[in-house]
Design an enzyme around this catalytic site. Sequence first.
Site, mmCIF file in Angstrom:
data_model
loop_
_atom_site.group_PDB
_atom_site.id
_atom_site.type_symbol
_atom_site.label_atom_id
_atom_site.label_comp_id
_atom_site.label_asym_id
_atom_site.label_seq_id
_atom_site.Cartn_x
_atom_site.Cartn_y
_atom_site.Cartn_z
ATOM 1 N N ASP A 12 -8.349 4.561 4.504
ATOM 2 C CA ASP A 12 -7.062 3.968 4.192
ATOM 3 C C ASP A 12 -6.917 4.045 2.666
ATOM 4 O OD1 ASP A 12 -4.733 2.295 4.330
ATOM 5 O OD2 ASP A 12 -6.016 0.614 3.720
ATOM 6 N N ASP A 14 -4.355 2.046 0.209
ATOM 7 C CA ASP A 14 -4.125 0.798 -0.532
ATOM 8 C C ASP A 14 -5.138 -0.274 -0.157
ATOM 9 O OD1 ASP A 14 -1.894 1.914 -1.806
ATOM 10 O OD2 ASP A 14 -0.558 1.291 -0.195
HETATM 11 MG MG LIG Z 1 -4.819 -0.971 3.094
#
Ligand SMILES: [Mg+2]
Length: 179
Positions: A12, A14
């Site tokens: 992922d 962020d």
């Molecule tokens: Mg995230």
Amino acid sequence: MNVQLNKAVFLDRDGVINEVKTHRVKFVNRKEDLYFLENVPESIKKLNDAGFKVFVVTNQGGVGLGYMTEDTLNDIHDHMARELAKQGAQIHEIMACTHAPHENCYCRKPGSQMLLDLIDDYDIDIMKSYMVGDREPDIEAGNAVGIKSLMVVNTHPEAYKSFKDLSEAVDWILEDEKA
Ligand SMILES: [Mg+2]
Ligand SMILES: [Zn+2]
């Protein structure tokens, strides 16, 4: 038939690679707001050195909602890949879902279409691969395709394991793959 399958780590973006919701950045809507979290380039390089393909799979609904253009997002991702490369870390592909949350697409996590496409395109062995995320949709997307899904920063009951940050998760992966 002799198909050579690859192992992969899906990251992922962020909260795993870069800061969000910290004192200096809320959302990354321009490349100047991309701040790598601690030890991220080194951790990605460790995965590269161990022979993992490294992919980024990120929900960027801000595009679909009109907060950021697709060009700006590409600009941020080019910048991210370049900065990582300067430190010897390679991302093999960055996939972003740019649909707005209400569009109900299959790519926005917890949907797993981004993972499925990469698994297909790169002949990924799901038995030797991992997802790393900081939120429930990341864990759900990884679990849906049957890869070990690791949580960082936060914890989640359906995560295979939880860690403080990417660096800790990567050190564990490098041990786990030998087991
Ligand atoms: Mg995230
Ligand atoms: Zn989507």
